[in-house]
Design an enzyme around this catalytic site. Sequence first.
Site, PDB file in Angstrom:
ATOM      1  N   HIS A  77       0.817  -1.214   0.000  1.00  0.00           N
ATOM      2  CA  HIS A  77       0.000   0.000   0.000  1.00  0.00           C
ATOM      3  C   HIS A  77       0.851   1.264   0.000  1.00  0.00           C
ATOM      4  CE1 HIS A  77      -3.313   2.683   0.726  1.00  0.00           C
ATOM      5  NE2 HIS A  77      -2.773   3.110   1.842  1.00  0.00           N
ATOM      6  N   CYS A  78       2.121   1.176   0.397  1.00  0.00           N
ATOM      7  CA  CYS A  78       2.897   2.398   0.625  1.00  0.00           C
ATOM      8  C   CYS A  78       3.833   2.776  -0.519  1.00  0.00           C
ATOM      9  CB  CYS A  78       3.705   2.259   1.918  1.00  0.00           C
ATOM     10  SG  CYS A  78       2.691   2.217   3.408  1.00  0.00           S
ATOM     11  N   ILE A  79       4.780   1.895  -0.830  1.00  0.00           N
ATOM     12  CA  ILE A  79       5.868   2.297  -1.728  1.00  0.00           C
ATOM     13  C   ILE A  79       5.388   2.658  -3.134  1.00  0.00           C
ATOM     14  CG2 ILE A  79       8.081   1.595  -2.722  1.00  0.00           C
ATOM     15  CD1 ILE A  79       8.540  -0.090  -0.252  1.00  0.00           C
TER      16      ILE A  79
END
Length: 379
Positions: free
Chosen positions: A214-216
Amino acid sequence: YIQDVDDSELKKLVDEGTFSATTDFSSIKHIDAICIAVPTPLSKTKDPDITYILAVNKELEKYVHKGLIVILESTTYPGTTRELIQPALEASGLKVGVDVFLLFSPERVDPGNPVYHTKNTPKVLGGVTENCLELGLAVYGHVLEKLVPVSSPEAAELTKLLENTFRSINIGLANEMAIMCAKLGVNVWEVIDAADTKPFGFMKFTPGPGLGGHCIPIDPHYLSWKMRTLDYRARFIELASEVNAAMPEYVVELVADGLNGQSKSIRGSKILLLGMAYKPDIDDVRESPALDVYALLEAKGANVKFHDPYVDTIKFDSRSEKTIELNLKTLDDYDCVVITTNHSDYDIAAIVKNAGLVVDTRNATSGMRNENIIRLGAP
């Protein structure tokens, strides 16, 4: 369903009455502090989608009360805490820093990490005022080992974006190095391991079929979008995103080359993907590059199946597909097996032995010299 949370530990807290769950926002009236950790995805145009935060704001305006501490943890662009959450809190006439207290503290989670969990991962906090910061430190100080106060919510927001932009850019460099090494006839994995022996000035990043989680894949776009509003182009971010986003197509090219070497085409071939999660030994498929590889191969006419010991079903826009049972004896029924996630459950040596063609995107076959292996970033 969250692997990092032990069922027995959760049950104990529920039985003791320490933990409860609700969908009733009116419970905010009786709560001292809330953490907002809702999804912040990207739109199809790679712009921030803050609809979940706006939905929370709508409920906050109804139930905010004097003394409430509000901590936004969702990753977002710099300025969100002040520009979106603060007006919602002050709509009732309460003043942030005096009547209610507002902070940003980025969520830091590494699913499957055996060493670092929420408790022992340093926690960054930035308050709108000194009072806000002091109360936020008091809340988290009960349960976390190390707190890292910063001067403002914007500094805390940018901290999370820098962390993941740093990873995105360095993974992009590793991915481009893999492509260059393959063209030069050099093994990128050997080069990276050799560089990693340097005790200073180098941090190891490895290539793969693309970015997942979900982040990078998402966070750098939040910063890039914010800078575009200030008439500044974040060139490093955009270039790394371009390289990383192209990796699933590069994997498909490797599959095509491998099949071509056996006088076959992608169209009509049976292809098995091993691993749909974005990293080993977890069940999270958010933004997984394996999904893109699956869709690209299918669009080229391949008959695609997948196996993942942690993922039962993957969903596309109009349908869902279930994992197959992995049978080593029938692996040679597939024209190509693609290792998209190197789960520790896989017996890689047995897979290579029984498959006619293996495309390895994760260096899972390191040290093997079988002629049926095509390894990303290697001759």
